[in-house]
Design an enzyme around this catalytic site. Structure first.
Site, PDB file in Angstrom:
ATOM      1  N   CYS A 225     -24.009  22.525 -29.536  1.00  9.95           N
ATOM      2  CA  CYS A 225     -23.536  21.528 -30.496  1.00  9.95           C
ATOM      3  C   CYS A 225     -22.041  21.682 -30.737  1.00  9.95           C
ATOM      4  O   CYS A 225     -21.614  22.524 -31.546  1.00  9.95           O
ATOM      5  CB  CYS A 225     -24.300  21.641 -31.817  1.00  9.95           C
ATOM      6  N   CYS A 228     -20.942  21.035 -34.346  1.00  8.64           N
ATOM      7  CA  CYS A 228     -21.182  22.131 -35.280  1.00  8.64           C
ATOM      8  C   CYS A 228     -20.179  23.265 -35.098  1.00  8.64           C
ATOM      9  O   CYS A 228     -19.615  23.780 -36.066  1.00  8.64           O
ATOM     10  CB  CYS A 228     -22.589  22.704 -35.081  1.00  8.64           C
ATOM     11  N   ASP A 229     -19.972  23.685 -33.847  1.00 12.26           N
ATOM     12  CA  ASP A 229     -19.326  24.967 -33.600  1.00 12.26           C
ATOM     13  C   ASP A 229     -17.943  24.898 -32.963  1.00 12.26           C
ATOM     14  O   ASP A 229     -17.320  25.930 -32.727  1.00 12.26           O
ATOM     15  CB  ASP A 229     -20.248  25.831 -32.729  1.00 12.26           C
TER      16      ASP A 229
END
Length: 400
Positions: A225, A228-229
């Site tokens: 992701c 997200c990261d």
């Protein structure tokens, strides 16, 4: 006495939302630290999570649980309640006309149509509320949004519309289902639900490469992701593996944060739409590496620093220096909970009859990416959700 729970998170992180929803469903309270808003907590998070560089990171008392996947795995094997100090509850039962399993565009659209037909549907979100679109930054091709829309916002709008038509939405993952007798029986943790009809809209889950070093560095530089990261790799060089729209979109997104993005693909041509390909090929911060696979992820046991690549043309190997690897190589349909009760095709996707949503069991219908290995678009999933609700309505009317 309640346990002290800390969640290290960031804004617009669907896995953070999923972790919080699971804990909230247990009736426990937690302290959330948004590392994006409080960057001074970043090193503290990494220290308490033994080097974790993915969101969320969850700590109960002094026990590092890990991320969202680890939290759900503990719950799946019935260990989480013990860690949280919760007492087991007696089994509860509830009956419905229609149960919808899954909360992506297919599931929510089915709920909207079924709700308008006064079927009082109950929708179980699964552990990824909103489905794959919650990991998508901008959607430019969903009709009605000429300026585009964020994936999370689109799913929240669909959820709100489903609730408007009296859909009961329950956060939870189906652990078992019995379709051998009527009414159908659905197990969700300690609770048992029965239903006259079922719509399966469970979608698909991101695949990983399956190499040993990938598991070793998952959460420490390996992620599925970018939304997200990507935060952890500002100003650094990263790589992404894949050749579809998701890989292209995440590569473009990462250029807003990272110094350079390598896009690694095992073939000479991409599956992605031409518009997405053009965007990537015209981005000076993206370098495409064709005809190559990831042989090994290299690092110092704490974080990733290199990739070993192998050519699919001549088997030659090479290395590139990177700080993070993002995997976007397709999906596996979420059908394991069905335990072989419904017919599948050779790739594990649910089979439906002719041009309908009907499965091999009367009263059980399916829609969305769990039946679609070809198009896999939000709009086609939504359309199939409409068909499933209408098929279910007609079947219930005929068999009431």
């Amino acid at each position: 006495m309640s346990k002290e729970i800390t969640i290290y998170s960031k804004s617009n992180c669907p896995y953070c939302v999923r972790a919080k929803m699971l804990l909230e469903s247990k009736g426990v309270t937690y302290t959330e630290i948004n590392v994006q808003d409080h960057p001074e907590e970043k090193e503290n998070m990494i220290r308490r999570s033994n080097g974790g560089k993915t969101f969320p990171q969850i700590v109960i008392e002094d026990l590092h649980i890990g991320g969202c996947d680890e939290l759900y795995e503990l719950d799946k094997f019935k260990k989480l309640d013990t860690i949280l100090g919760l007492n087991s509850k007696k089994v509860e039962r509830e009956h419905h006309k229609l149960v919808i399993i899954g909360s992506g565009p297919a599931g929510y659209t089915a709920a909207i149509y079924a709700g308008r037909a006064n079927l009082k549907p109950v929708l179980f979100t699964g552990n990824e509320k909103g489905g794959q679109l919650t990991t998508t930054t901008d959607i430019e091709n969903f009709p009605g949004f000429p300026e585009g829309i964020n994936g999370v916002d689109l799913m929240l709008s669909m959820e709100k519309q489903a609730k408007k038509f009296e859909t009961k939405i329950i956060f939870g993952e189906i652990t078992k289902i019995d379709l051998s007798k009527r009414p159908f029986t659905i197990y969700v943790g300690k609770k048992v639900h029965t239903s006259d009809s079922v719509i399966v809209a469970t979608g698909a889950t991101a695949r990983y490469l399956g190499i040993p070093s990938e598991r070793e560095y998952k959460g420490r530089g390996v992620s599925a992701c970018a939304t997200c990261d990507g935060f952890f790799f500002k100003g650094k060089d990263v790589a992404i593996v894949g050749g579809g729209d998701t890989a292209m979109e995440e590569a473009s997104y990462l250029t807003n944060l990272c110094n350079k993005v390598y896009l690694i693909h095992r073939r000479e041509t991409f599956k992605a739409s031409q518009a997405m390909q053009d965007r990537v090929k015209n981005n000076p911060k993206i370098e495409i590496i064709y005809n190559s696979t990831v042989e090994e992820i290299l690092g110092d046991k704490v974080e990733v620093n290199q990739l070993k690549l192998r050519s699919t043309v001549n088997e030659a190997t090479s290395t590139i220096d990177i700080a993070g690897l993002f995997v976007a190589i397709g999906h596996t349909p979420n059908t394991s909970f069905l335990d072989g009760q419904l017919s599948l095709d050779g790739n594990g996707y649910l089979l439906v009859n002719d041009n309908t949503s009907k499965t091999n069991i009367p009263g059980v219908f399916s829609c969305g990416d769990v039946i679609d290995s070809n198009y896999r678009q939000a709009i086609t999933a939504a359309g199939s959700g409409c068909k499933a609700a209408m098929d279910a309505e007609h079947w219930l009317e005929k068999n009431r």
